[in-house]
Structure formats: structure tokens, C-alpha cells
Scaffold this motif. Structure first.
Motif, short mmCIF file in Angstrom:
data_model
loop_
_atom_site.label_atom_id
_atom_site.label_comp_id
_atom_site.label_asym_id
_atom_site.label_seq_id
_atom_site.Cartn_x
_atom_site.Cartn_y
_atom_site.Cartn_z
N CYS A 164 52.03 52.41 46.52
CA CYS A 164 52.70 51.39 45.72
C CYS A 164 53.57 50.47 46.59
O CYS A 164 53.62 49.25 46.37
CB CYS A 164 53.54 52.03 44.62
SG CYS A 164 52.58 52.80 43.31
N ARG A 165 54.23 51.05 47.57
CA ARG A 165 55.04 50.23 48.49
C ARG A 165 54.15 49.27 49.28
O ARG A 165 54.52 48.11 49.52
CB ARG A 165 55.83 51.12 49.44
CG ARG A 165 56.97 51.88 48.76
CD ARG A 165 57.93 52.49 49.78
NE ARG A 165 57.29 53.50 50.63
CZ ARG A 165 57.22 54.79 50.33
NH1 ARG A 165 57.73 55.23 49.18
NH2 ARG A 165 56.65 55.64 51.16
N ALA A 166 52.97 49.75 49.69
CA ALA A 166 52.05 48.90 50.45
C ALA A 166 51.52 47.76 49.59
O ALA A 166 51.36 46.63 50.06
CB ALA A 166 50.90 49.74 51.00
N VAL A 167 51.26 48.05 48.31
CA VAL A 167 50.80 47.00 47.40
C VAL A 167 51.89 45.96 47.22
O VAL A 167 51.64 44.74 47.26
CB VAL A 167 50.41 47.61 46.03
CG1 VAL A 167 50.13 46.50 45.01
CG2 VAL A 167 49.20 48.52 46.17
N GLU A 168 53.12 46.44 47.02
CA GLU A 168 54.25 45.53 46.79
C GLU A 168 54.52 44.66 48.02
O GLU A 168 54.74 43.45 47.91
CB GLU A 168 55.49 46.34 46.44
CG GLU A 168 56.73 45.52 46.15
CD GLU A 168 56.62 44.71 44.87
OE1 GLU A 168 57.31 43.68 44.78
OE2 GLU A 168 55.82 45.10 43.99
N ALA A 169 54.47 45.26 49.21
CA ALA A 169 54.75 44.52 50.44
C ALA A 169 53.63 43.55 50.76
O ALA A 169 53.88 42.43 51.25
CB ALA A 169 54.95 45.49 51.60
N ARG A 171 51.58 43.22 53.15
CA ARG A 171 51.89 42.71 54.48
C ARG A 171 50.83 41.76 55.02
O ARG A 171 51.14 40.80 55.74
CB ARG A 171 52.07 43.89 55.44
CG ARG A 171 52.47 43.51 56.83
CD ARG A 171 52.53 44.76 57.71
NE ARG A 171 53.39 45.78 57.14
CZ ARG A 171 53.43 47.05 57.57
NH1 ARG A 171 52.63 47.44 58.54
NH2 ARG A 171 54.27 47.91 57.02
N CYS A 172 49.58 42.00 54.69
CA CYS A 172 48.49 41.21 55.27
C CYS A 172 47.84 40.26 54.25
O CYS A 172 46.80 39.67 54.55
CB CYS A 172 47.43 42.12 55.87
SG CYS A 172 48.05 43.22 57.15
N GLY A 173 48.44 40.16 53.07
CA GLY A 173 47.88 39.27 52.07
C GLY A 173 46.52 39.71 51.55
O GLY A 173 45.70 38.87 51.16
N ARG A 174 46.30 41.03 51.49
CA ARG A 174 44.99 41.53 51.09
C ARG A 174 44.95 42.04 49.65
O ARG A 174 43.86 42.30 49.11
CB ARG A 174 44.57 42.68 52.03
CG ARG A 174 44.29 42.22 53.45
CD ARG A 174 44.02 43.41 54.37
NE ARG A 174 43.47 42.99 55.65
CZ ARG A 174 43.19 43.82 56.67
NH1 ARG A 174 43.45 45.12 56.54
NH2 ARG A 174 42.67 43.35 57.78
N ALA A 175 46.09 42.21 49.02
CA ALA A 175 46.14 42.84 47.70
C ALA A 175 45.31 42.08 46.66
O ALA A 175 44.65 42.69 45.81
CB ALA A 175 47.58 42.98 47.23
N GLY A 176 45.33 40.76 46.73
CA GLY A 176 44.62 39.96 45.74
C GLY A 176 43.12 40.21 45.73
O GLY A 176 42.47 40.09 44.69
N LEU A 316 45.78 47.85 53.27
CA LEU A 316 46.80 46.90 52.82
C LEU A 316 47.88 46.70 53.87
O LEU A 316 48.50 45.63 53.96
CB LEU A 316 47.43 47.40 51.53
CG LEU A 316 46.54 47.37 50.28
CD1 LEU A 316 47.17 48.17 49.16
CD2 LEU A 316 46.27 45.94 49.84
N SER A 317 48.10 47.73 54.70
CA SER A 317 49.18 47.68 55.71
C SER A 317 48.70 47.14 57.06
O SER A 317 49.49 47.08 58.01
CB SER A 317 49.77 49.08 55.89
OG SER A 317 50.25 49.59 54.66
N GLY A 318 47.44 46.79 57.17
CA GLY A 318 46.95 46.21 58.42
C GLY A 318 46.22 47.17 59.33
O GLY A 318 46.15 46.95 60.54
N ASP A 319 45.69 48.26 58.77
CA ASP A 319 44.87 49.21 59.55
C ASP A 319 45.66 49.78 60.74
O ASP A 319 45.22 49.71 61.89
CB ASP A 319 43.58 48.54 60.05
CG ASP A 319 42.79 47.91 58.92
OD1 ASP A 319 42.49 48.61 57.94
OD2 ASP A 319 42.49 46.70 58.99
#
Length: 361
Positions: A164-169, A171-176, A316-319
Motif C-alpha cells: 500500500c505504501r508503494a502504491v501511494e508513493a 515512485r516511478c509513475g507506474r501505478a496507473g 512499483l518501487s523501481g525494481d
């Protein structure tokens, strides 16, 4: 200091003949050491992952010593049925060199092979018996005395919180672009805490668990085809037996590779599932509680769900955690796990029926 100097710090028998890199492990650097009398496995411990080497080696020493004594009492071959740590010349469990690198040594298990993939059901069954026997042999070991070398490794609710924190952050604009995968996880949020809740309520016992129950962590005897020894004890920690069972199913009973991009190839092979549950319970030899038996299918689903969630979190965090070999590799891995979860849900009644067939409840 060269490799030979480091080897000389351990109590090996005979004169060194050769030492060469060995195996295809991704964590530690491994060498096969041969003397004119014996063979040994020599490893450089990955201290980036295992930062507390003292605790790591204390766990391994405690478990292997206990296994050795138990196997000896049963009349088994202690040099082949459990890992044997070779001490340093100073009587220590590992050697820290002048560069700060940490090294350890085991006796090499002869006339046995480990396999990276399920080539035939008999090998999967043999690994199931071996991991079940591992549970049985350690059923009375005080699991709470072990260190958590990787804290909260299979604490699925905490893995969900990290997701959930990774989705919220984002970081790499991948959630969408992965909304479907994110919703897949969130739709199952209530299920993710069931095993940890049962542990906290005392409904599941804390046990010594391996936490990396892949086929290649069992040595299969070349002559008999039986699983004789569980290896790679780096992640031995306190945990749940159903998670060890579940991780084996996640990896070994999937009809596709862990990073398959064609999701139509992904499914739970119920024949392999039955093969494994039969062998695992045979190896456990009655050491599991009724709740553990009942929750084995849940362990399979939760370990698959957790692994997929971890792959998605890393994507989501950039691998940054799992090594990737192509663009979107972690996303492909995530989708494979979620496809397997979805197939398990379709076959849930069959999974439970197969289980009841072997424990009679």
C-alpha cells in the motif's frame, strides 16, 4: 588473501586438490572444495542480505546439531541426511577475513543431486517427503529460540502494508498502468491476515520453518530417488508449517514458469498438488495439528498471493529488490502469481477435497 588461504582456515581433512565455483545460486558465492580425502561446499555469505551473520550461523548450527542428534538416534546417516558445518581451526562457525567477508563450510553430500525444475512427479513427491520429514524431525525444537534473519519474512499483513505504501508513493509513475493488479490485491485484503491471526490466537503453532521450500533445496539420492537432505538453511526461522507447504505448491505445482508472459499457460496442476500433499503428510508423520492440516490449501494460496504482491511492490518501487532480466520482468512475475491465485480459487473445492482424502477430516 586468496581462496586457498581462506579454505585453510577451516578444519578440512586431507590435502587440498582443487577448488572451483559450483552451482547456480543467486545469493551466496559457492565453491566445491576437493581434498585427497573428502569434498566440501565452501561459501562466501552474502552480507548485504544477511547482515547479522552471527545470528544466521547460530540458527544453522542449532538446527543442524539438533538434526544430527535426532538422525543419529534413529540410525540414519548424519553425513548425508543433514548439513554438517565444518568449524574453523579456531572452532568457530564461520570465518571473517581481513576484508570483512564472511565464509563458511559444509561437508559435501555425495551421490545425490538437486533439480531446478520438476522433471517428473516422483522428484516432486520426494521433495515433499523430505520437507515433511524436516518438519517432523524438528517438531520438538523450540522455534522461538531462533533468530529472525529476515524479520517478518512471511508476515503477509505487513507485506500488504508495504504494498500500500508503494502504491501511494508511486515512485516511478507506474501505478496507473497496473490498476487491475492493484485491485486484485485489495479485493483480497481480508484474507491476507487469516494465518497470522490464527498464530496470534494460538490456533496455529509456531514451528521451525525452512521458508524457501523449492525443489532445488532438496538433495535427491542418485540410487534410490528419495529426498535425503534439506539444504540451504539461511532462511530457517520461526514460522508456519502451512507456509512452507504453500511455497512448494506455488513454485512446483504451477504449469508455467514463474515469469511466464502467456497467462493462458498458468494453472495449478492438481495432480502435482495431490502428489505433494501426499508426500508432505507422509514425511510429517502425524506431527501436524488438525488446524494445520485444514489450512494447507490456504497456505498455498497465501504464499502465491504474497509472492505476487511482493513482485508488484518491487515493480512499483523501481525494481530495487528482485533481480530483473528484462523490462517489466517483476510485473510479469506478479501477473503469473495472480493468475495462479485465480486458478486456485476456481479449483478450491478440489484442493480441499484432495486434502481431506489424506488426513481423513
Amino acid at each position: 588473501m586468496d581462496l586457498q588461504d581462506r579454505i585453510s582456515r577451516f578444519c578440512i581433512e586431507g590435502s587440498l586438490v582443487k577448488a572451483q565455483e559450483y552451482g547456480n545460486g543467486h545469493i551466496n558465492r559457492t565453491y566445491l572444495v576437493e581434498t585427497d580425502r573428502k569434498k566440501y561446499i565452501f561459501q562466501k555469505i552474502n552480507t548485504a542480505i544477511f547482515q547479522d551473520v552471527e545470528s544466521l550461523m547460530e540458527n544453522i548450527a542449532g538446527v543442524t546439531s539438533y538434526l544430527t542428534e535426532t538422525i543419529r538416534q534413529r540410525g540414519g546417516d548424519v553425513d548425508r541426511e543433514t548439513l554438517q558445518l565444518i568449524p574453523t581451526v579456531e572452532g568457530k562457525r564461520f570465518y571473517r577475513d581481513e576484508d570483512g567477508a564472511c565464509w563458511r563450510m559444509y561437508l559435501f553430500i555425495t551421490e545425490a543431486t538437486s533439480f531446478d525444475a520438476v522433471e517428473k512427479p516422483e522428484d516432486f513427491y520426494a521433495s515433499a517427503v523430505a520437507f515433511g520429514n524436516f518438519q517432523s524431525l524438528l517438531a520438538e525444537y523450540p522455534a522461538q529460540t531462533l533468530h529472525e534473519t529476515i524479520p517478518d519474512f512471511h508476515n503477509t499483513p505487513k507485506r500488504y502494508a508495504a504494498f500500500c505504501r508503494a502504491v501511494e508513493a508511486d515512485r516511478c509513475g507506474r501505478a496507473g498502468s497496473v490498476r487491475a493488479e492493484i485491485e486484485f490485491v485489495k479485493a483480497r485484503q481480508q484474507e491476507l491476515s487469516v494465518l497470522m491471526d490464527m498464530l496470534e490466537k494460538g490456533q496455529l503453532p509456531l514451528r521451525v520453518t525452512h521458508n524457501d521450500t523449492k525443489l532445488n533445496n532438496v538433495m535427491i539420492d542418485d540410487a534410490t530417488g528419495k529426498g535425503i537432505c534439506v539444504i540451504d538453511l539461511d532462511t530457517v526461522m520461526p514460522g508456519l508449517s502451512v507456509n512452507d507447504f504453500g511455497d512448494s505448491i506455488r513454485f512446483g505445482a504451477n504449469t508455467a514458469a514463474e515469469d511466464e508472459t502467456d497467462l493462458t499457460k498458468v494453472s495449478l496442476d492438481l495432480n502435482l498438488y495431490e502428489c505433494y500433499i501426499k508426500g508432505f503428510l507422509e514425511g510429517c508423520n502425524g506431527s501436524l495439528t488438525e488446524n494445520e492440516l485444514r489450512m494447507l490449501p490456504v497456505g498455498a494460496k497465501m504464499m502465491t498471493m504474497e509472492c505476487g504482491m511482493r513482485f508488484l511492490t518491487d515493480y512499483l518501487s523501481g525494481d530495487t529488490y528482485f533481480r530483473i532480466h528484462r523490462e517489466h520482468h517483476n510485473l510479469d512475475r506478479c501477473r503469473t502469481q495472480f493468475a495462479l491465485v485465480a486458478d486456485m480459487e476456481k479449483k478450491w473445492s478440489r484442493m480441499e477435497e484432495i486434502g481431506r482424502r489424506y488426513w481423513g477430516k
